[in-house]
Motif scaffolding. Sequence first.
Motif, PDB file in Angstrom:
ATOM      1  N   SER A   1      -6.895 -85.680  33.877  1.00 41.79           N
ATOM      2  CA  SER A   1      -5.549 -86.226  33.639  1.00 41.79           C
ATOM      3  C   SER A   1      -4.952 -85.765  32.315  1.00 41.79           C
ATOM      4  O   SER A   1      -4.276 -86.524  31.633  1.00 41.79           O
ATOM      5  CB  SER A   1      -5.555 -87.761  33.708  1.00 41.79           C
ATOM      6  OG  SER A   1      -5.984 -88.182  34.975  1.00 41.79           O
ATOM      7  N   ARG A   2      -5.207 -84.491  31.961  1.00 42.64           N
ATOM      8  CA  ARG A   2      -4.681 -83.938  30.712  1.00 42.64           C
ATOM      9  C   ARG A   2      -3.777 -82.742  30.979  1.00 42.64           C
ATOM     10  O   ARG A   2      -3.994 -81.975  31.911  1.00 42.64           O
ATOM     11  CB  ARG A   2      -5.812 -83.479  29.802  1.00 42.64           C
ATOM     12  CG  ARG A   2      -6.593 -84.606  29.186  1.00 42.64           C
ATOM     13  CD  ARG A   2      -7.587 -84.077  28.216  1.00 42.64           C
ATOM     14  NE  ARG A   2      -8.618 -83.339  28.974  1.00 42.64           N
ATOM     15  CZ  ARG A   2      -9.806 -83.052  28.509  1.00 42.64           C
ATOM     16  NH1 ARG A   2     -10.136 -83.391  27.286  1.00 42.64           N
ATOM     17  NH2 ARG A   2     -10.675 -82.417  29.249  1.00 42.64           N
ATOM     18  N   LEU A   3      -2.796 -82.593  30.112  1.00 41.79           N
ATOM     19  CA  LEU A   3      -1.987 -81.378  30.031  1.00 41.79           C
ATOM     20  C   LEU A   3      -2.117 -80.876  28.607  1.00 41.79           C
ATOM     21  O   LEU A   3      -1.803 -81.601  27.658  1.00 41.79           O
ATOM     22  CB  LEU A   3      -0.514 -81.669  30.336  1.00 41.79           C
ATOM     23  CG  LEU A   3      -0.152 -81.885  31.789  1.00 41.79           C
ATOM     24  CD1 LEU A   3       1.271 -82.407  31.908  1.00 41.79           C
ATOM     25  CD2 LEU A   3      -0.304 -80.592  32.572  1.00 41.79           C
ATOM     26  N   LYS A   4      -2.609 -79.655  28.446  1.00 37.92           N
ATOM     27  CA  LYS A   4      -2.817 -79.097  27.113  1.00 37.92           C
ATOM     28  C   LYS A   4      -1.998 -77.817  26.994  1.00 37.92           C
ATOM     29  O   LYS A   4      -2.224 -76.855  27.724  1.00 37.92           O
ATOM     30  CB  LYS A   4      -4.289 -78.803  26.883  1.00 37.92           C
ATOM     31  CG  LYS A   4      -4.597 -78.305  25.489  1.00 37.92           C
ATOM     32  CD  LYS A   4      -6.092 -78.121  25.304  1.00 37.92           C
ATOM     33  CE  LYS A   4      -6.430 -77.658  23.904  1.00 37.92           C
ATOM     34  NZ  LYS A   4      -7.877 -77.474  23.742  1.00 37.92           N
ATOM     35  N   LEU A   5      -1.040 -77.830  26.070  1.00 34.96           N
ATOM     36  CA  LEU A   5      -0.208 -76.673  25.784  1.00 34.96           C
ATOM     37  C   LEU A   5      -0.678 -76.045  24.489  1.00 34.96           C
ATOM     38  O   LEU A   5      -0.839 -76.735  23.484  1.00 34.96           O
ATOM     39  CB  LEU A   5       1.261 -77.089  25.652  1.00 34.96           C
ATOM     40  CG  LEU A   5       2.217 -76.041  25.081  1.00 34.96           C
ATOM     41  CD1 LEU A   5       2.331 -74.842  26.017  1.00 34.96           C
ATOM     42  CD2 LEU A   5       3.585 -76.647  24.806  1.00 34.96           C
ATOM     43  N   GLU A   6      -0.912 -74.746  24.530  1.00 35.36           N
ATOM     44  CA  GLU A   6      -1.245 -73.982  23.329  1.00 35.36           C
ATOM     45  C   GLU A   6      -0.275 -72.813  23.261  1.00 35.36           C
ATOM     46  O   GLU A   6       0.004 -72.175  24.271  1.00 35.36           O
ATOM     47  CB  GLU A   6      -2.673 -73.463  23.405  1.00 35.36           C
ATOM     48  CG  GLU A   6      -3.698 -74.582  23.489  1.00 35.36           C
ATOM     49  CD  GLU A   6      -5.089 -74.053  23.767  1.00 35.36           C
ATOM     50  OE1 GLU A   6      -5.891 -74.000  22.824  1.00 35.36           O
ATOM     51  OE2 GLU A   6      -5.343 -73.700  24.938  1.00 35.36           O
ATOM     52  N   LEU A   7       0.268 -72.559  22.075  1.00 39.92           N
ATOM     53  CA  LEU A   7       1.194 -71.451  21.907  1.00 39.92           C
ATOM     54  C   LEU A   7       1.165 -70.968  20.472  1.00 39.92           C
ATOM     55  O   LEU A   7       0.624 -71.627  19.597  1.00 39.92           O
ATOM     56  CB  LEU A   7       2.615 -71.848  22.327  1.00 39.92           C
ATOM     57  CG  LEU A   7       3.220 -73.079  21.664  1.00 39.92           C
ATOM     58  CD1 LEU A   7       3.999 -72.694  20.420  1.00 39.92           C
ATOM     59  CD2 LEU A   7       4.134 -73.771  22.648  1.00 39.92           C
ATOM     60  N   THR A   8       1.741 -69.797  20.271  1.00 43.21           N
ATOM     61  CA  THR A   8       1.806 -69.215  18.938  1.00 43.21           C
ATOM     62  C   THR A   8       3.261 -69.122  18.513  1.00 43.21           C
ATOM     63  O   THR A   8       4.124 -68.710  19.302  1.00 43.21           O
ATOM     64  CB  THR A   8       1.161 -67.814  18.918  1.00 43.21           C
ATOM     65  OG1 THR A   8      -0.202 -67.937  19.341  1.00 43.21           O
ATOM     66  CG2 THR A   8       1.195 -67.204  17.532  1.00 43.21           C
ATOM     67  N   LEU A   9       3.513 -69.516  17.270  1.00 41.60           N
ATOM     68  CA  LEU A   9       4.840 -69.420  16.678  1.00 41.60           C
ATOM     69  C   LEU A   9       4.768 -68.525  15.451  1.00 41.60           C
ATOM     70  O   LEU A   9       3.738 -68.462  14.784  1.00 41.60           O
ATOM     71  CB  LEU A   9       5.354 -70.800  16.264  1.00 41.60           C
ATOM     72  CG  LEU A   9       5.480 -71.852  17.363  1.00 41.60           C
ATOM     73  CD1 LEU A   9       5.926 -73.181  16.755  1.00 41.60           C
ATOM     74  CD2 LEU A   9       6.441 -71.406  18.437  1.00 41.60           C
TER      75      LEU A   9
END
Length: 107
Positions: A75-83
């Motif tokens: 039941s997780r949503l994990k967003l990873e991104l680079t800025l």
Amino acid sequence: IPGLERWSLPLLRGEKVAFGIEARGTSINPATLVDVVPPGFIYVTGSARVNGMAMEPVIDGRRLEFTGLTPDADSRLKLELTLLASAAVSPGNHTNTAQLIDEALNR
């Protein structure tokens, strides 16, 4: 967002930094995750992952929108991104503002 967790690292202008947002205990399916990046930061194309899968957001200025998301088995949503911290970034703390939207209810 229930169980929302954010993390980041210190950086200098011109550097890239990994950002992450995690929603835990969510049953929203399908979901849209909207992330508003801090002023002066630029999304690095091709860097986003949602639950480990590559995904590109719809970009509108500082607003990044990820649609059609399904929570994982935990039941997780994990967003990873680079800025990228542009020359316009001011010294100090910077925070992404995130919102999880239930696509079925549009809220």
